[in-house]
Design an enzyme around this catalytic site. Sequence first.
Site, PDB file in Angstrom:
ATOM      1  N   GLY A 165      -8.592   8.963  -3.451  1.00  0.00           N
ATOM      2  CA  GLY A 165      -7.429   9.845  -3.554  1.00  0.00           C
ATOM      3  C   GLY A 165      -7.120  10.715  -2.354  1.00  0.00           C
ATOM      4  N   SER A 166      -7.511  10.293  -1.146  1.00  0.00           N
ATOM      5  CA  SER A 166      -7.192  11.142   0.017  1.00  0.00           C
ATOM      6  C   SER A 166      -5.675  11.182   0.259  1.00  0.00           C
ATOM      7  CB  SER A 166      -7.922  10.662   1.275  1.00  0.00           C
ATOM      8  OG  SER A 166      -7.348   9.485   1.773  1.00  0.00           O
ATOM      9  N   HIS A 177      -0.275   0.749   3.203  1.00  0.00           N
ATOM     10  CA  HIS A 177      -1.187  -0.362   3.506  1.00  0.00           C
ATOM     11  C   HIS A 177      -1.818  -0.121   4.882  1.00  0.00           C
ATOM     12  CE1 HIS A 177      -2.751  -4.407   3.153  1.00  0.00           C
ATOM     13  NE2 HIS A 177      -2.425  -4.586   4.427  1.00  0.00           N
ATOM     14  N   ASP A 231       2.475  -6.882  -0.389  1.00  0.00           N
ATOM     15  CA  ASP A 231       2.568  -6.244   0.936  1.00  0.00           C
ATOM     16  C   ASP A 231       3.722  -6.779   1.779  1.00  0.00           C
ATOM     17  OD1 ASP A 231       0.307  -4.741   0.272  1.00  0.00           O
ATOM     18  OD2 ASP A 231      -1.059  -6.238   1.087  1.00  0.00           O
TER      19      ASP A 231
HETATM   20  C1  GRF Z   1      -5.932   3.519   1.833  1.00  0.00           C
HETATM   21  O1  GRF Z   1      -6.569   3.017   2.963  1.00  0.00           O
HETATM   22  C2  GRF Z   1      -4.631   2.783   1.583  1.00  0.00           C
HETATM   23  O2  GRF Z   1      -4.016   2.339   2.746  1.00  0.00           O
HETATM   24  C3  GRF Z   1      -5.089   1.606   0.771  1.00  0.00           C
HETATM   25  O3  GRF Z   1      -6.113   2.117  -0.060  1.00  0.00           O
HETATM   26  C4  GRF Z   1      -6.712   3.251   0.563  1.00  0.00           C
HETATM   27  C5  GRF Z   1      -6.632   4.384  -0.403  1.00  0.00           C
HETATM   28  O4  GRF Z   1      -7.330   5.514   0.066  1.00  0.00           O
HETATM   29  N1  GRF Z   1      -3.990   0.997   0.075  1.00  0.00           N
HETATM   30  P1  GRF Z   1      -7.282   6.893  -0.720  1.00  0.00           P
HETATM   31  O5  GRF Z   1      -7.762   6.612  -2.139  1.00  0.00           O
HETATM   32  O6  GRF Z   1      -5.868   7.392  -0.697  1.00  0.00           O
HETATM   33  O7  GRF Z   1      -8.236   7.798   0.007  1.00  0.00           O
END
Ligand code: GRF
Length: 194
Positions: free
Chosen positions: A20-21, A114, A150
Amino acid sequence: MVKLIGKKKIPCAVFISGRGSNLKSIFNYSKKKRSIFHVKLVISNKSKVLGVRFAKNNKIETIVVNYKNKKRAEEQILKYLKKNKIKLVCLAGFMKILSKNFIKYFKNKIINIHPSLLPKYKGLNTHERAINNNETFSGCTVHFVSAKLDSGKIILQKKVKILKSDNPSRLAKRILLVENKLYPKAIEKVLSRI
Ligand code: GRF
């Protein structure tokens, strides 16, 4: 720039499956005065992930959906999206593929981030593949979600240089920081046009 004088912020939902960053950066941005959206709802297919903890700690309505039956899961999600009058769905590390019907129903209202410079490296293991192919740059892309994985129209994209010292996890970390900045900007861009 859209100004929200006397208007409410636009309700958005963020779909997650893990850390969830991006949710955190989207949420933090949405709290700024200049932001035109707010995070009204979080949908997750997993209950014990950091993203869900973040959402609950920040008092965002959070629904954990059981995905054993995909049709039923999507019906439940739709119910909550309607109930909360969600105008934009932001996929942020959501590891389930939405059905064609769901995407059709929310046409041009679902976006995704992505970790590659689309159309290059669709799917998984993007960093490893970019390094193995001796690319000079990788990066990240926010795009509309279409029926093909994608492949929807690109909203914003940012390049990141691949260093000689990079391995997939180092590159992933640097790209993630860029993702976290790019995603809220892409949301503002999409919403300022509807
Ligand atoms: C990110 O790298 C995004 O590009 C991909 O999944 C990851 C999710 O990261 N689709 P986070 O959970 O938002 O930290």
